[in-house]
Scaffold this motif. Structure first.
Motif, short mmCIF file in Angstrom:
data_model
loop_
_atom_site.label_atom_id
_atom_site.label_comp_id
_atom_site.label_asym_id
_atom_site.label_seq_id
_atom_site.Cartn_x
_atom_site.Cartn_y
_atom_site.Cartn_z
N GLY A 122 -15.78 4.22 -1.27
CA GLY A 122 -14.64 4.57 -1.32
C GLY A 122 -13.81 5.13 -0.53
N LEU A 123 -12.55 5.17 -0.04
CA LEU A 123 -11.86 5.92 0.93
C LEU A 123 -10.60 6.24 0.55
N LEU A 124 -10.42 7.56 0.48
CA LEU A 124 -9.13 8.26 -0.17
C LEU A 124 -8.28 8.96 0.86
N SER A 125 -7.00 8.97 0.66
CA SER A 125 -6.26 9.76 1.50
C SER A 125 -5.00 10.07 0.61
N ALA A 126 -4.36 11.24 0.86
CA ALA A 126 -3.02 11.56 0.21
C ALA A 126 -1.89 10.61 0.46
N MET A 127 -1.93 10.16 1.68
CA MET A 127 -0.57 9.32 2.44
C MET A 127 -1.27 8.15 2.91
N PRO A 128 -0.59 7.11 2.89
CA PRO A 128 -0.70 5.89 3.71
C PRO A 128 -1.07 5.91 5.06
N GLU A 129 -0.23 7.02 5.67
CA GLU A 129 -0.13 7.12 7.23
C GLU A 129 -1.62 7.78 7.57
N GLU A 130 -2.19 8.35 6.56
CA GLU A 130 -3.49 8.93 6.90
C GLU A 130 -4.56 8.20 6.95
N ILE A 131 -4.52 6.81 6.68
CA ILE A 131 -5.43 5.94 6.80
C ILE A 131 -5.12 4.83 7.69
N GLY A 132 -3.85 4.82 7.96
CA GLY A 132 -3.09 3.75 8.85
C GLY A 132 -3.25 2.40 8.32
N THR A 133 -3.70 1.64 9.32
CA THR A 133 -3.81 0.11 8.99
C THR A 133 -4.80 -0.48 8.57
N ILE A 134 -5.83 0.41 8.17
CA ILE A 134 -7.29 -0.04 7.86
C ILE A 134 -7.40 -1.14 6.70
N THR A 135 -6.25 -1.19 5.76
CA THR A 135 -6.32 -2.27 4.93
C THR A 135 -6.11 -3.43 5.51
N ASN A 136 -5.54 -3.76 6.71
CA ASN A 136 -5.34 -5.00 7.31
C ASN A 136 -6.43 -5.67 7.78
N ASP A 137 -7.56 -4.94 7.74
CA ASP A 137 -8.84 -5.33 8.48
C ASP A 137 -9.56 -5.69 7.28
N LEU A 138 -9.12 -5.67 6.00
CA LEU A 138 -10.01 -6.31 4.82
C LEU A 138 -9.80 -7.50 4.74
N THR A 139 -10.88 -8.39 4.29
CA THR A 139 -10.84 -10.00 3.76
C THR A 139 -11.23 -9.96 2.42
N ASP A 140 -10.67 -10.81 1.66
CA ASP A 140 -11.17 -11.13 0.25
C ASP A 140 -10.80 -9.94 -0.65
N ILE A 141 -9.42 -9.69 -0.50
CA ILE A 141 -8.76 -8.45 -1.09
C ILE A 141 -8.57 -8.54 -2.89
N LYS A 142 -9.13 -7.68 -3.35
CA LYS A 142 -8.79 -7.50 -4.68
C LYS A 142 -7.93 -6.19 -4.97
N ILE A 143 -6.96 -6.40 -5.75
CA ILE A 143 -5.97 -5.17 -6.20
C ILE A 143 -6.16 -4.74 -7.55
N THR A 144 -6.78 -3.42 -7.77
CA THR A 144 -6.69 -3.02 -8.98
C THR A 144 -5.63 -1.96 -9.33
N SER A 145 -4.99 -2.00 -10.37
CA SER A 145 -3.70 -1.18 -10.75
C SER A 145 -4.09 -0.54 -11.89
N PHE A 146 -3.93 0.91 -11.89
CA PHE A 146 -3.89 1.91 -12.82
C PHE A 146 -2.65 2.56 -12.97
N GLY A 147 -1.57 2.12 -13.75
CA GLY A 147 -0.51 2.73 -13.87
C GLY A 147 0.31 2.18 -12.51
N ASP A 148 0.78 3.49 -11.71
CA ASP A 148 1.34 3.54 -10.47
C ASP A 148 0.22 3.60 -9.44
N PHE A 149 -0.96 3.63 -9.69
CA PHE A 149 -2.12 3.75 -8.70
C PHE A 149 -2.65 2.52 -8.58
#
Length: 250
Positions: free
Chosen positions: A7-34
């Motif tokens: 599991g990888l967390l940061s406060a802001m998207p800029e702090e992880i950059g484009t790493i999510t673009n490297d993922l395949t077979d993506i699953k998005i899980t939502s908890f309210g606005d998170f």
């Protein structure tokens, strides 16, 4: 040292950059606005890892909420086995410069004060003020990062260091405030707003954790301008650092 799901967390998207673009077979899980983005991160055809990425928002409450949600994620029926918090922080020492990397060997909540019932900084539910990551994992990653010294020397990044990191719900940007914090925590290396609450939840939930910070400013007058400029530049360089971080545990 290998893990199947990180599991990888940061406060802001800029702090992880484009790493999510490297993922395949993506699953998005939502908890309210998170939202948590889970997928497969590959080094090559034979080496891969499951990665769940999320952005907590600023502050200790947001970080605690995000940590709790992130460690509940299953991806392909595999739970999160290690949780990492990364991003930027302010230096509190003259010899820790902008772009240096600090691995948190101890996290403290500098605004926790339950005196006179407990000593200053002690978290009542844990009865301790110093939150320590698993030593074996910390030393492993610190050693791995030192192997990349040549890369860091040829990039924007500076020295890799270990140190005490303090967290609080305050953006520190003046010398008087910083001096008060340093008076109570003289060994402090860096200051930010999320890591120690992330550490508290991880300890209470019995999951291995680490905090990795890149220095953006010096927490003194004008640091808000340094921080804003740094974050905009850092988002173009964070991808390589995050890749090295993930690769270390495959």
């Amino acid at each position: 040292m290998k893990f199947s799901h990180i599991g990888l967390l940061s406060a802001m998207p800029e702090e992880i950059g484009t790493i999510t673009n490297d993922l395949t077979d993506i699953k998005i899980t939502s908890f309210g606005d998170f939202k948590v983005y889970s997928g497969i991160w590959k080094k090559d055809e034979d080496q891969f890892i499951y990665l769940s990425v999320a952005f907590s928002g600023w502050g200790k409450v947001s970080a605690a909420r995000a940590t709790t949600r992130l460690i509940s994620i299953l991806y392909k029926n595999i739970p999160v086995e290690l949780i990492l918090f990364t991003g930027v922080a302010a230096s509190t020492k003259e010899n820790i410069k902008q772009w240096d990397i600090v691995l948190g060997e101890c996290l403290i909540q500098h605004d926790m004060d339950a005196t006179p019932l407990f000593d200053k900084f002690v978290i009542p539910s844990l009865n301790k003020k110093e939150l320590l990551p698993p030593k074996k994992i910390f030393e492993f990653l610190f050693g791995k990062f030192k192997e990349f010294d040549s890369f860091f020397e040829q990039s924007k990044f500076g020295m890799v260091k270990r140190g005490v990191i303090a967290s609080g719900d305050q953006f520190v940007s003046d010398e008087n405030t910083l001096k008060k914090i340093l008076f109570n925590i003289p060994t402090l290396s860096a200051i930010e707003m999320e890591g120690a609450s992330f550490a508290q939840v991880s300890i209470q939930e019995n999951i291995p954790w680490l905090v990795i910070r890149v220095i953006s400013d010096n927490a003194k007058e004008g640091s808000e301008n340094d921080f804003s400029k740094f974050v905009q530049e850092y988002k173009f360089h964070s991808h390589k650092l995050i890749s090295i971080l993930i690769e270390s545990f495959i």
